[in-house]
Design a protein around this motif. Sequence first.
Motif, PDB file in Angstrom:
ATOM      1  N   PHE A   1       0.909  -0.936   0.295  1.00 44.89           N
ATOM      2  CA  PHE A   1       0.084   0.080   0.111  1.00 44.89           C
ATOM      3  C   PHE A   1       0.929   1.270  -0.027  1.00 44.89           C
ATOM      4  O   PHE A   1       1.241   1.565   1.098  1.00 44.89           O
ATOM      5  N   PRO A   2       1.336   1.766  -1.184  1.00 46.15           N
ATOM      6  CA  PRO A   2       2.064   2.963  -1.124  1.00 46.15           C
ATOM      7  C   PRO A   2       1.544   4.095  -0.643  1.00 46.15           C
ATOM      8  O   PRO A   2       0.174   4.329  -0.366  1.00 46.15           O
TER       9      PRO A   2
ATOM     10  N   SER B   1      -1.376   6.731  -2.000  1.00 51.91           N
ATOM     11  CA  SER B   1      -2.332   6.042  -2.930  1.00 51.91           C
ATOM     12  C   SER B   1      -3.726   5.960  -2.251  1.00 51.91           C
ATOM     13  O   SER B   1      -3.814   5.938  -1.032  1.00 51.91           O
ATOM     14  N   ASP B   2      -4.820   5.558  -3.130  1.00 52.12           N
ATOM     15  CA  ASP B   2      -6.015   5.309  -2.683  1.00 52.12           C
ATOM     16  C   ASP B   2      -6.203   4.281  -2.078  1.00 52.12           C
ATOM     17  O   ASP B   2      -6.833   4.065  -1.119  1.00 52.12           O
ATOM     18  N   SER B   3      -5.469   3.019  -2.428  1.00 48.99           N
ATOM     19  CA  SER B   3      -5.623   1.820  -1.642  1.00 48.99           C
ATOM     20  C   SER B   3      -4.938   1.894  -0.150  1.00 48.99           C
ATOM     21  O   SER B   3      -5.781   1.293   0.745  1.00 48.99           O
ATOM     22  N   ARG B   4      -4.221   2.669  -0.008  1.00 47.66           N
ATOM     23  CA  ARG B   4      -3.558   2.893   1.524  1.00 47.66           C
ATOM     24  C   ARG B   4      -4.689   3.500   2.271  1.00 47.66           C
ATOM     25  O   ARG B   4      -4.819   3.146   3.244  1.00 47.66           O
TER      26      ARG B   4
END
Length: 368
Positions: free
Chosen positions: A258-259, A262-265
Amino acid sequence: MYHLIVLLACSDADCFFTTNEAGYAGRNSDGGIFRASTIKKWITTGRLNIPFPSKLIDDYNFPFYFVGDEAFPLTPYLLRPYPQKTLDNVKRIFNYRLSRGRKTVKCDFGMMAEKFRVLSSAIRTRNTERVTDIIKSVCILHNLIRKKEEVKYTPYEQVENIQDSIDSTTILPIQDIVLRNRASAHELVTMSISKKAVKRKYEEEKREFKLEWEELYFFIQKNDKPFCLICQVTLSQFKVSNLKRHYETNHNTFSREFPIGSDSRKNKLCSMKLKFAKQTNVMTMFTNEADDCVEASFVIAFNIAQAKRPYTDGEYIKKNILDVISVLNPENQILLKMVENVPVSRHTIERRISTISTLRFDSFVDFW
């Protein structure tokens, strides 16, 4: 190979051994030795001739206590210090006053070991019973020498160039206490040692939690402590270096999955916070329910003690309550479950009554 033998002893204010018991193996804990000792049996059965409570303040009968360290249990006849993890100013002052009463038995052991060199090294004998007899004999000889030589037995030469008694106003940084009386030489040495043991107080630095740490290190604020959402670990203070070190050491692969930015993080952070909130709500519900059950067991124990009924009546009372609820409101399954969880066994009622007996009646009533 040498074997350790524990000496369990009581001392009075004049550094005389009032009772002693030796022979327990050194591998046992102090609390376990005390529970199995004859001294405890004598205390509980009244064979030590402990004085009755006497009036101390405001015509209140204050009982007599034994004073021990953290290894001993807290009982109606034995006082011990507060744990170091939960100290505030009031508890710290109490521990300081309690340690001043406990230092006499430490001085007893120190003077006895200084006088009798047989205690400074291994006792050369193969018979364990003979070792026990030697230790008890040394305690008796210590009392005889203490009675004959009095203050000459105390090693005052260890404290040089300090008057036996001087007028002083000494501030103790740890205890926040001001002594305005005549301090002895031994007290001055204790004060000087305590000044060196001043610890850094992080709460005075007014460190605050920053919201940016949530996305950077997946930490949130829980009970004024940083809490890691990934591994459910709580750190001691709000310090960015500690949070960063914990994240990089234990979760170094998390940034690759999860960089940062980023939106995923961000989505992962929101889902973990939501999951933690649900867990907290569930635990709070169970904690409140458990507290209510414990309080109900105290009420039942109080009524049993007041009516002078047997301890086993707790189960009978609980069964009657369940039958009444089943008749009046059989659909209330939550209340039935809570009543079923109320601990009212014979041992529980006995412990509750013992706890109530140590409290004053008015404080116990105000508790509810």
